[in-house]
Design a protein around this motif. Structure first.
Motif, PDB file in Angstrom:
ATOM      1  N   LYS A  80      50.096  44.891  34.967  1.00 55.79           N
ATOM      2  CA  LYS A  80      50.488  43.488  34.758  1.00 55.79           C
ATOM      3  C   LYS A  80      51.183  42.903  35.989  1.00 55.79           C
ATOM      4  O   LYS A  80      50.947  41.744  36.362  1.00 55.79           O
ATOM      5  CB  LYS A  80      51.422  43.384  33.547  1.00 55.79           C
ATOM      6  CG  LYS A  80      50.777  43.704  32.207  1.00 55.79           C
ATOM      7  CD  LYS A  80      49.738  42.671  31.814  1.00 55.79           C
ATOM      8  CE  LYS A  80      49.223  42.920  30.399  1.00 55.79           C
ATOM      9  NZ  LYS A  80      48.120  41.987  30.055  1.00 55.79           N
ATOM     10  N   GLN A  84      47.095  42.788  38.131  1.00 57.72           N
ATOM     11  CA  GLN A  84      46.497  41.630  37.458  1.00 57.72           C
ATOM     12  C   GLN A  84      46.503  40.371  38.320  1.00 57.72           C
ATOM     13  O   GLN A  84      45.513  39.636  38.346  1.00 57.72           O
ATOM     14  CB  GLN A  84      47.198  41.368  36.124  1.00 57.72           C
ATOM     15  CG  GLN A  84      46.530  40.273  35.285  1.00 57.72           C
ATOM     16  CD  GLN A  84      47.081  40.205  33.869  1.00 57.72           C
ATOM     17  OE1 GLN A  84      47.202  41.213  33.190  1.00 57.72           O
ATOM     18  NE2 GLN A  84      47.429  38.998  33.432  1.00 57.72           N
ATOM     19  N   ASN A 183      38.533  39.753  26.001  1.00 60.22           N
ATOM     20  CA  ASN A 183      39.742  39.521  26.789  1.00 60.22           C
ATOM     21  C   ASN A 183      39.811  40.590  27.876  1.00 60.22           C
ATOM     22  O   ASN A 183      40.224  41.726  27.637  1.00 60.22           O
ATOM     23  CB  ASN A 183      40.981  39.591  25.892  1.00 60.22           C
ATOM     24  CG  ASN A 183      42.232  39.116  26.613  1.00 60.22           C
ATOM     25  OD1 ASN A 183      42.444  39.428  27.777  1.00 60.22           O
ATOM     26  ND2 ASN A 183      43.075  38.372  25.912  1.00 60.22           N
ATOM     27  N   ASN A 185      41.580  40.961  30.693  1.00 56.21           N
ATOM     28  CA  ASN A 185      42.885  41.475  31.130  1.00 56.21           C
ATOM     29  C   ASN A 185      43.469  42.462  30.128  1.00 56.21           C
ATOM     30  O   ASN A 185      44.017  43.503  30.509  1.00 56.21           O
ATOM     31  CB  ASN A 185      43.860  40.314  31.363  1.00 56.21           C
ATOM     32  CG  ASN A 185      43.577  39.584  32.658  1.00 56.21           C
ATOM     33  OD1 ASN A 185      43.069  40.163  33.621  1.00 56.21           O
ATOM     34  ND2 ASN A 185      43.879  38.300  32.696  1.00 56.21           N
ATOM     35  N   ASN A 186      43.357  42.160  28.843  1.00 54.89           N
ATOM     36  CA  ASN A 186      43.871  43.082  27.825  1.00 54.89           C
ATOM     37  C   ASN A 186      43.081  44.385  27.803  1.00 54.89           C
ATOM     38  O   ASN A 186      43.631  45.471  27.597  1.00 54.89           O
ATOM     39  CB  ASN A 186      43.820  42.426  26.440  1.00 54.89           C
ATOM     40  CG  ASN A 186      44.929  41.410  26.249  1.00 54.89           C
ATOM     41  OD1 ASN A 186      45.815  41.274  27.093  1.00 54.89           O
ATOM     42  ND2 ASN A 186      44.891  40.673  25.144  1.00 54.89           N
ATOM     43  N   THR A 187      41.766  44.286  28.022  1.00 51.53           N
ATOM     44  CA  THR A 187      40.928  45.485  28.044  1.00 51.53           C
ATOM     45  C   THR A 187      41.303  46.379  29.218  1.00 51.53           C
ATOM     46  O   THR A 187      41.404  47.602  29.081  1.00 51.53           O
ATOM     47  CB  THR A 187      39.438  45.093  28.131  1.00 51.53           C
ATOM     48  OG1 THR A 187      39.100  44.268  27.018  1.00 51.53           O
ATOM     49  CG2 THR A 187      38.555  46.333  28.125  1.00 51.53           C
ATOM     50  N   SER A 189      44.234  46.400  30.760  1.00 56.23           N
ATOM     51  CA  SER A 189      45.563  46.938  30.498  1.00 56.23           C
ATOM     52  C   SER A 189      45.497  48.118  29.522  1.00 56.23           C
ATOM     53  O   SER A 189      46.220  49.108  29.672  1.00 56.23           O
ATOM     54  CB  SER A 189      46.481  45.846  29.936  1.00 56.23           C
ATOM     55  OG  SER A 189      46.750  44.867  30.917  1.00 56.23           O
TER      56      SER A 189
END
Length: 291
Positions: A80, A84, A183, A185-187, A189
């Motif tokens: 993050k 990111q 998603n 970014n969530n994947t 992370s």
């Protein structure tokens, strides 16, 4: 008798390298990033175990859980904060950032804990088992079994679950995955969390085998695990396990014949030989560049 003992030693060491290599190969498979901070996450996991057991005197099971959870959380935090914001940046920028995060963790640990080695207490006092007159270390058997279970669970996660499908979609085409409502970014992370949790398990198993934590312990461990991932074919889960076992057996064999001073060099020589014969690694797929 000695051969069986050396085989068990090779499996134990190779299993630790395999677990760490799985973390490398997962992150590379998703965003093509060589996360050089991965080895230092293991170092953090070892220090968490030392703090929980040695400094706080708490239960070893709690130390194991906190090490794994702490490493997973650190992996997500690193993604993050450091990676990111650079999602669309050139790949070289990500690589330099990864090296910077690695140095930050190493020097931060040295500043907080000092440069001397901290002795990690035994998690469990397990007796050795005797098979045919050969003494088998319980820690070695636990390491092999845990690695096998982790590999199976990871394979099921990637191949059979919705999150695993999302990870594979992002790996194939990040832009198309985003258009399909994933998603991204969530994947990514989540991938970092899983890879770093594997590093946490590796930290516990490494501490069981060597019982110490130092600020720089992740450098060579992470480097050899990276070699293992490349040997097996980076991006391949079975390849990471095969590469880890190859590196482990190579080190144990060289030590067994009295050339332990060369064990690091042999690992990199093995890498050179495999890459000359098969540049994509043992189970690696040829990469096609989109134009």
């Amino acid at each position: 008798m000695t051969i069986l003992t050396q085989v068990l030693n090779g499996l134990q060491l190779g299993s630790i390298y395999a677990l760490v290599a799985l973390g490398y190969t997962m992150v590379y498979g998703i965003i093509l990033l060589l996360n050089f901070a991965h080895g230092d996450i293991i170092m953090v996991g070892a220090y968490i175990s030392w703090i929980v057991m040695s400094q706080l005197g708490l239960n070893p099971v709690l130390a194991i859980v906190l090490s794994i959870v702490g490493c997973a959380g650190l992996g997500v935090l690193i993604d993050k904060v450091a990676y990111q914001p650079l999602r669309e940046a050139p790949r070289m920028s990500l690589l330099i950032t990864a090296i910077g995060v690695s140095y930050f963790l190493e020097n931060g640990a040295q500043l907080v804990f000092g440069a001397d080695a901290k002795v990690v207490p035994e998690y469990f006092d397990l007796p050795s088992m005797s098979v045919g007159g050969v003494s088998l270390s319980a820690n070695a058997i636990i390491t092999i079994v845990v690695t096998a279970i982790s590999t199976i669970v990871l394979t099921i996660l990637v191949q059979k679950t919705k999150l695993g499908k999302a990870m594979r979609a992002v790996s194939e085409d990040m832009g198309a995955a985003r258009l399909m409502g994933i998603n991204v970014n969530n994947t990514i992370s989540f991938t970092f969390a899983v890879g770093s949790a594997l590093a946490g398990i590796g930290a516990v198993l490494y501490s069981m085998a060597y019982s110490q934590a130092t600020p720089t312990m992740g450098i060579m461990l992470g480097t050899k695990a990276f070699v293992a991932a490349v040997l097996g074919g980076i991006g391949s889960i079975p390849g990471a396990v095969i590469g880890g076992l190859l590196v482990g057996f190579a080190e144990v064999f060289v030590s067994a014949i009295g050339l332990s001073v060369w064990q690091d060099a042999v690992v990199f020589l093995l890498l050179i030989i495999v890459l000359v014969v098969r540049p994509t690694g043992i189970l690696g797929r040829p990469m096609t560049e989109k134009v």
